[in-house]
Each structure stands twice: as C-alpha cells, then as structure tokens.
Write a protein that holds these residues in place. Structure first.
Motif: not given
Length: 163
Positions: A73-75, A132-133, A45-46, A99-100
């Motif tokens: 997905a890449k990040a 993104l990360k 769900e996250d 990630p959240k």
C-alpha cells in the motif's frame, strides 16, 4: 532483527529481514480503509494476488500478514493518498495504483539480479515505494541526475549498496 534465507520462484534465494515490526493501531485503521476502497475496484483481484505474492515471496519474514499489504500500500501510493482527506488536494497527487503480480515479480527479480542489495528485505521495509514500484525505472532516473562520477551503473549500485 535477524537474517535467514528463503527460496523464491525460479530458484532465486534471498536474505530475509525478520523483525518484530507490527502495525500500530493508526496504520492498521488506515489499512482497513484502504482495503475497503480497493474492494470496490474492478481490479481488486489483482491487489489480492499481489499481496499474496508479496507474502509468499517474502522479503518480510514474520507472523504479521498485514505488513506485506502495508508495504504494498505504501509502495503503490495508497497510504499517502488515504491520509489526505481533501478532494482538492488529491487532484494534485499521483493516483494510487493496483499492481499486477507480474510487475512485482519483475521488480523483485531486478532487485535480486541487478541491484544485488545485501539486505533486500530491509530495503523494502524502509522504502517500499522505491523497491516495489518499478525499481529499474527509479534507478534510471537516479542515474540521469547523479553526479558524473556515479553515472556508471556499477559505481551507482555500489553507492546504493553502501546506504
């Protein structure tokens, strides 16, 4: 490609990179496989919330909903992890993460407020794993190993903006 503006959460507005980018059939099949793996995870769900957040906060402004999930997905390492089929090789790879939404929000706010890149959407599309990360942590690492003349925040940010 064209630029437009979009309001984000808390009144932040950003420039969006609009393109006709679409996933190729190989990327789409890989994404389908990634979705199947994530569907079995407790924190699925996250993932779904994070994908939806990225679509809504839209540094990707197009009709292809799969692109936001592909960049995420890449990040988070899912794409590279999925391309490696050897369990032996996977032992030495970083584990992909889910990630959240708060982590993504923090990343996007840092980019917007600190990095102030002229085209955040394009930056995310070309290097989602950087933007993104935890981009603040990535910036700190780059700064630590940068040549002396670029160890100042503003000088390093200017160099990043130029590229």
């Amino acid at each position: 490609a064209s630029l437009s503006s979009k309001q984000l959460y808390n009144g932040l507005s950003v420039k969006l990179y609009s393109s006709s980018t679409q996933l190729g059939s190989d990327e789409y099949q890989l994404l389908v496989g990634i979705r199947e793996i994530i569907e079995e995870k407790e924190d699925k769900e996250d993932w779904k919330s994070s994908v939806e957040f990225l679509r809504q906060s839209a540094f990707v402004n197009d009709d292809n909903d799969d692109l936001a999930e592909w960049y995420l997905a890449k990040a988070m390492g899912w794409v590279s992890w999925s391309r490696v089929t050897s369990e032996r090789a996977r032992k030495y790879m970083a584990k992909p993460t889910i990630p959240k939404v708060e982590e993504l929000r923090d990343a996007l706010e840092w980019i917007q407020s600190t990095a102030a890149l002229p085209d955040i959407g394009k930056a995310i599309q070309t290097s989602p794993e950087i933007y993104l990360k935890n981009p603040a942590q990535a910036f700190k690492k780059v700064k630590q190993c940068a040549p002396r003349e670029y160890r100042d925040d503003e000088k390093l940010l200017e160099l990043i903006r130029l590229n």
